[in-house]
Design an enzyme around this catalytic site. Structure first.
Site, PDB file in Angstrom:
ATOM      1  CB  CYS A  43      53.526  78.548  -4.115  1.00 25.20           C
ATOM      2  SG  CYS A  43      53.556  79.942  -2.987  1.00 25.20           S
ATOM      3  CB  CYS A 114      67.425  85.150  -1.969  1.00 26.63           C
ATOM      4  SG  CYS A 114      66.653  84.674  -3.521  1.00 26.63           S
TER       5      CYS A 114
END
Length: 161
Positions: A43, A114
């Site tokens: 996902c 990130c």
């Protein structure tokens, strides 16, 4: 207003764009000394980091990654490999997400998370290496290989992560 940050433009630094377009150290080390994974491949962003270690110096001699993710995930993972390669394990474990962001000259606020992707996988790869080394040192791994007649136990253990 709270909704204004939803429309903040994603402006990447020239260095971040360069690492996105031409990521360094992409790939997988064959028979790595350690392997770490982070994220959810079903996902979202997902990364695998493999490392090679010089055991006499406890130094990372090679760091490679495979990632599925956005420009921020790719560029931060790429720069992470450059920051970590050549460092001792202790120095590599001391790298922070802020170090990664700073090395790229910054990241858009919405993409700062990130920077954790590659860092978490690197830390897991180092932990994987240290665990294997501890098991070998204590003879546990040799005893398991002998008992189960499994010469590829390291590879099997790495796959299970």
């Amino acid at each position: 207003m709270a909704g204004e940050d939803l429309y903040e433009p994603l402006v990447y630094t020239p260095l971040a764009r360069e690492h996105f377009r031409n990521p360094r150290n992409v790939g997988e080390i064959e028979k790595p000394d350690g392997k770490g994974v982070f994220g959810d491949p079903s996902c979202g962003d997902y990364i695998e980091v493999t490392i090679r270690v010089n055991p006499e110096e406890n130094r990372l001699t090679d760091v490679k990654f495979l990632v599925r993710g956005c420009a921020g995930a790719i560029s931060t993972s790429s720069i992470m490999t450059e920051l970590a390669a050549g460092k001792t394990l202790e120095e590599a474990l001391a790298i922070t997400d802020d170090d990664i962001i700073q090395a790229l000259g910054g990241l858009p606020q919405k993409k700062r998370h990130c920077s954790l992707l590659g860092l978490q996988a690197l830390q897991q790869a180092i932990g994987d290496y240290l665990l294997k080394r501890l098991l070998l040192r204590d003879g546990i791994m040799r005893a398991l290989k002998k008992r189960f007649k499994c010469p590829n136990l390291f590879r099997l253990l790495s796959r299970s992560r």
